[in-house]
Write an enzyme that holds these catalytic residues in place. Structure first.
Site, PDB file in Angstrom:
ATOM      1  N   ASP A 184       0.856  -1.182   0.000  1.00 47.64           N
ATOM      2  CA  ASP A 184       0.000   0.000   0.000  1.00 47.64           C
ATOM      3  C   ASP A 184       0.898   1.241   0.000  1.00 47.64           C
ATOM      4  O   ASP A 184       1.827   1.342   0.819  1.00 47.64           O
ATOM      5  CB  ASP A 184      -0.895  -0.025   1.248  1.00 47.64           C
ATOM      6  CG  ASP A 184      -1.979   1.029   1.206  1.00 47.64           C
ATOM      7  OD1 ASP A 184      -3.145   0.677   0.937  1.00 47.64           O
ATOM      8  OD2 ASP A 184      -1.647   2.216   1.428  1.00 47.64           O
ATOM      9  N   ASN A 192      -2.150  13.078  -3.876  1.00 46.75           N
ATOM     10  CA  ASN A 192      -3.290  13.586  -4.647  1.00 46.75           C
ATOM     11  C   ASN A 192      -3.583  15.037  -4.297  1.00 46.75           C
ATOM     12  O   ASN A 192      -3.775  15.877  -5.171  1.00 46.75           O
ATOM     13  CB  ASN A 192      -4.541  12.760  -4.337  1.00 46.75           C
ATOM     14  CG  ASN A 192      -4.715  11.577  -5.275  1.00 46.75           C
ATOM     15  OD1 ASN A 192      -4.180  11.572  -6.371  1.00 46.75           O
ATOM     16  ND2 ASN A 192      -5.437  10.583  -4.812  1.00 46.75           N
ATOM     17  N   HIS A 197      -4.823  14.851  -8.837  1.00 45.34           N
ATOM     18  CA  HIS A 197      -5.232  13.479  -9.083  1.00 45.34           C
ATOM     19  C   HIS A 197      -4.445  12.855 -10.242  1.00 45.34           C
ATOM     20  O   HIS A 197      -4.084  11.664 -10.216  1.00 45.34           O
ATOM     21  CB  HIS A 197      -6.738  13.463  -9.403  1.00 45.34           C
ATOM     22  CG  HIS A 197      -7.385  12.150  -9.178  1.00 45.34           C
ATOM     23  ND1 HIS A 197      -7.524  11.221 -10.184  1.00 45.34           N
ATOM     24  CD2 HIS A 197      -7.924  11.594  -8.071  1.00 45.34           C
ATOM     25  CE1 HIS A 197      -8.134  10.154  -9.702  1.00 45.34           C
ATOM     26  NE2 HIS A 197      -8.389  10.362  -8.425  1.00 45.34           N
ATOM     27  N   ASP A 201      -2.328   9.442 -10.287  1.00 49.73           N
ATOM     28  CA  ASP A 201      -2.436   8.355 -11.273  1.00 49.73           C
ATOM     29  C   ASP A 201      -1.059   7.977 -11.823  1.00 49.73           C
ATOM     30  O   ASP A 201      -0.760   6.794 -12.029  1.00 49.73           O
ATOM     31  CB  ASP A 201      -3.334   8.777 -12.443  1.00 49.73           C
ATOM     32  CG  ASP A 201      -4.811   8.703 -12.081  1.00 49.73           C
ATOM     33  OD1 ASP A 201      -5.127   8.259 -10.956  1.00 49.73           O
ATOM     34  OD2 ASP A 201      -5.648   9.080 -12.919  1.00 49.73           O
ATOM     35  N   GLU A 227      -4.813   2.624  -3.875  1.00 48.10           N
ATOM     36  CA  GLU A 227      -3.346   2.573  -3.890  1.00 48.10           C
ATOM     37  C   GLU A 227      -2.859   1.265  -3.271  1.00 48.10           C
ATOM     38  O   GLU A 227      -1.748   1.183  -2.748  1.00 48.10           O
ATOM     39  CB  GLU A 227      -2.771   3.809  -3.186  1.00 48.10           C
ATOM     40  CG  GLU A 227      -2.726   3.796  -1.666  1.00 48.10           C
ATOM     41  CD  GLU A 227      -4.080   3.854  -0.956  1.00 48.10           C
ATOM     42  OE1 GLU A 227      -5.105   3.559  -1.574  1.00 48.10           O
ATOM     43  OE2 GLU A 227      -4.091   4.169   0.243  1.00 48.10           O
TER      44      GLU A 227
END
Ligand SMILES: Nc1nc2c(ncn2[C@@H]2O[C@H](COP(=O)(O)OP(=O)(O)OP(=O)(O)O)[C@@H](O)[C@H]2O)c(=O)[nH]1
Length: 317
Positions: A184, A192, A197, A201, A227
């Protein structure tokens, strides 16, 4: 009912054969070519070859030597002839597909008469084959989409769980080790929030590529969602999996993430659960234990790998 074959009818049939869009040939009982129509000659690129007294093997060998007619792939002429004879005359009637050197496809029928002659008829099915191949490609793409995470190209949760199920049972059956790692990204929300955002990505894609680059072909890698990622390492012990994670961490530290922001870096936490050889625990429990180890990694500072075995020994799970 039986029709009377008059001379007129014979003429009609002969004219039809001469002008047919199907390639038609007849071989006698000794497999010597005794007739073929113009379409058969053009279909197999036999123009320029003396077809008098030519038997089947000579015909096939000539095509092979001239690079015309049937596409036999990578095998040798000898192997091909053996293959042909293993099928030829094997039934009174059979049909099969042939790929030609020029890319066309034929549906062939082979009929053995009661008097021993073989009648071959070739029908050009290239258009049908093209549609069939397009449908296969669409089906393959749909299957790929069904099991792939769109953003990262890794397996999605559903497909990963399917692969995990298979590996779990294989490992149990053969008493082989296998390790599951849930990873994770740390403080991903901040990435973010701070960089947007789109940058988030990009980080997810970057991490996926990093995992792929540092795993073996037989390892299975997926994105569980958000994530959170997962790796299945077949035939891998706890200790070996820590080495692999170390390699991933080292690669992560070395990479240049300037495209996100100058001096940008990120970390991840990992929970590791190794199957004890041949000792069953159940698929859900396997996932749950790796997840608990991950939770422990998060709780105790992040950017680290935690073995489930360690937290149970400590009694702090
Ligand atoms: N850019 C991007 N963000 C996503 C995607 N999926 C989930 N997220 C975001 O990922 C963030 C996850 O945040 P948290 O669950 O709080 O986790 P975290 O910030 O990484 O904190 P820790 O896991 O405790 O280190 C949320 O803000 C989600 O909106 C995605 O596909 N793209």
């Amino acid at each position: 009912m039986k029709f009377k074959i008059s001379q007129q009818l014979q003429n009609i049939i002969i004219e039809h054969i001469e002008h047919s869009e199907n390639g038609i040939a007849v071989l006698d009982g000794d497999d010597v070519l005794i007739f073929c129509n113009p379409k058969f000659i053009s279909m197999f690129g036999l123009q320029g070859h003396d077809l008098n007294n030519c038997n089947l093997d000579e015909l096939l060998s000539w095509m092979y030597s001239q690079g015309v007619g049937i596409d036999i792939g990578d095998i040798s002429l000898q192997e091909w002839l053996v293959q042909v004879h293993s099928q030829y005359r094997s039934a009174e009637f059979r049909s099969f597909e042939l790929k030609l050197k020029d890319g066309r496809w034929l549906l062939m029928t082979e009929q053995v008469n009661s008097t021993g002659e073989v009648v071959l008829v070739g029908n050009d099915i290239s258009n049908i084959k093209k549609i069939e191949n397009e449908l296969y490609a669409v089906q393959e793409e749909l299957e790929r989409q069904a099991w792939t995470d769109e953003l990262t190209g890794l397996y999605n949760r559903r497909h990963f769980m399917y692969r995990l199920d298979g590996e779990y049972h294989r490992a149990m059956r053969h008493a082989r080790p296998a390790t599951l790692v849930i990873l994770d990204l740390d403080f991903f929300k901040k990435i973010n929030d701070q960089y947007g955002h789109h940058a988030g990505d990009e980080v997810l894609k970057n991490f996926s590529a990093l995992l792929r680059a540092n795993l073996r072909k037989e390892d299975v890698c997926g994105r569980l969602g958000g994530e959170e990622f997962v790796i299945l390492l077949p035939d891998t012990t706890e200790e070996e999996s820590l080495n692999i994670l170390g390699r991933i961490r080292a690669a992560l530290m070395q990479q240049d993430m300037d495209s996100i922001a100058p001096a940008f870096e990120y970390t991840f936490s990992a929970g590791v659960m190794a199957l004890k050889q041949g000792k069953s625990c159940g698929l859900d429990a396997w996932m749950k234990m790796a997840d608990q180890a991950l939770y422990h990694a998060k709780k105790t500072g992040r950017n680290k790998d935690v073995l489930y075995a360690d937290i149970t020994e400590e009694g702090s799970s």
